[in-house]
Scaffold this motif. Sequence first.
Motif, short mmCIF file in Angstrom:
data_model
loop_
_atom_site.label_atom_id
_atom_site.label_comp_id
_atom_site.label_asym_id
_atom_site.label_seq_id
_atom_site.Cartn_x
_atom_site.Cartn_y
_atom_site.Cartn_z
N GLU A 114 0.84 -1.19 0.00
CA GLU A 114 0.00 0.00 0.00
C GLU A 114 0.88 1.25 0.00
O GLU A 114 0.57 2.24 -0.68
CB GLU A 114 -0.91 -0.01 1.22
CG GLU A 114 -1.82 1.21 1.32
CD GLU A 114 -2.68 1.19 2.56
OE1 GLU A 114 -3.80 1.71 2.49
OE2 GLU A 114 -2.24 0.66 3.60
N ILE A 115 1.99 1.20 0.73
CA ILE A 115 2.91 2.35 0.79
C ILE A 115 3.44 2.69 -0.59
O ILE A 115 3.45 3.86 -1.00
CB ILE A 115 4.06 2.05 1.78
CG1 ILE A 115 3.51 1.94 3.20
CG2 ILE A 115 5.15 3.11 1.70
CD1 ILE A 115 4.48 1.33 4.20
N ASP A 116 3.90 1.67 -1.34
CA ASP A 116 4.42 1.93 -2.69
C ASP A 116 3.31 2.33 -3.65
O ASP A 116 3.51 3.20 -4.51
CB ASP A 116 5.18 0.71 -3.21
CG ASP A 116 6.57 0.60 -2.63
OD1 ASP A 116 7.07 1.58 -2.04
OD2 ASP A 116 7.18 -0.48 -2.77
N GLU A 117 2.15 1.70 -3.53
CA GLU A 117 1.05 2.08 -4.41
C GLU A 117 0.66 3.54 -4.20
O GLU A 117 0.37 4.26 -5.16
CB GLU A 117 -0.16 1.17 -4.19
CG GLU A 117 -1.27 1.44 -5.21
CD GLU A 117 -2.41 0.46 -5.09
OE1 GLU A 117 -2.48 -0.44 -5.94
OE2 GLU A 117 -3.23 0.61 -4.16
N ASN A 118 0.71 4.00 -2.94
CA ASN A 118 0.38 5.40 -2.65
C ASN A 118 1.36 6.37 -3.31
O ASN A 118 1.01 7.53 -3.54
CB ASN A 118 0.31 5.64 -1.14
CG ASN A 118 -0.95 5.06 -0.53
OD1 ASN A 118 -1.93 4.80 -1.23
ND2 ASN A 118 -0.91 4.82 0.76
N LYS A 119 2.57 5.91 -3.59
CA LYS A 119 3.54 6.76 -4.30
C LYS A 119 3.11 7.00 -5.75
O LYS A 119 3.58 7.94 -6.38
CB LYS A 119 4.92 6.11 -4.29
CG LYS A 119 5.56 6.06 -2.92
CD LYS A 119 6.89 5.33 -2.96
CE LYS A 119 7.50 5.19 -1.58
NZ LYS A 119 8.77 4.45 -1.62
N LEU A 120 2.23 6.13 -6.28
CA LEU A 120 1.76 6.24 -7.65
C LEU A 120 0.47 7.06 -7.78
O LEU A 120 0.26 7.76 -8.78
CB LEU A 120 1.49 4.84 -8.23
CG LEU A 120 2.66 3.87 -8.26
CD1 LEU A 120 2.17 2.46 -8.61
CD2 LEU A 120 3.71 4.33 -9.24
#
Length: 190
Positions: A114-120
């Motif tokens: 979720e943390i990396d997806e939020n970067k997108l």
Amino acid sequence: MEFFELNVLGLTRELPILPTPSGLMIAGFNPVGDIPLLIEAGKDLARQIREGGNKCDVILTTELKGLPIAQEVARELGVDYVCLRKEKKCYMANPRQTEGESITSGKTNYFISEIDENKLVGKNVVFVDDVFSTGSTFKSITKYAERAGFKLTCSATILKEDKKENVGKIKSGFIFNDIPNYFCGFLPLQ
């Protein structure tokens, strides 16, 4: 074993001719660990992305062969990158899953924290990979962009794989699903 001589960015590589899971024969291109090629491709792809006027807040790639080229392009553009993994890992907080497909792996699932997806989310994203073949991976990424809520501005790959008769007809980028795609060289299907 048969080999194909690849000439790209002033470099020559001997690639073994190998079958894919579907039986299609391809030249086995693996840029992982090929530092001279990755550096030159990173520079060239970053240049093409800039010259194409494509906005890029973050790079997205899939593991494994996309990782080193994504890192080089991200470094050249001065942005971060994130990776869709082929397996869920214990360190992924609230992992998200999306379906994918590629010529070499077939149907697969990709996972991202979720943390990396939020970067997108809400960002201008460039998808970077090693080879653009049939477009199946790119179509998967396009669907993921719609679901996750980011704008896919373009894609960039080291090689564009195509039928032998098309090699040389496309000199630089091409449009696929209304999105620009950039590459450094051609790899003919065998």
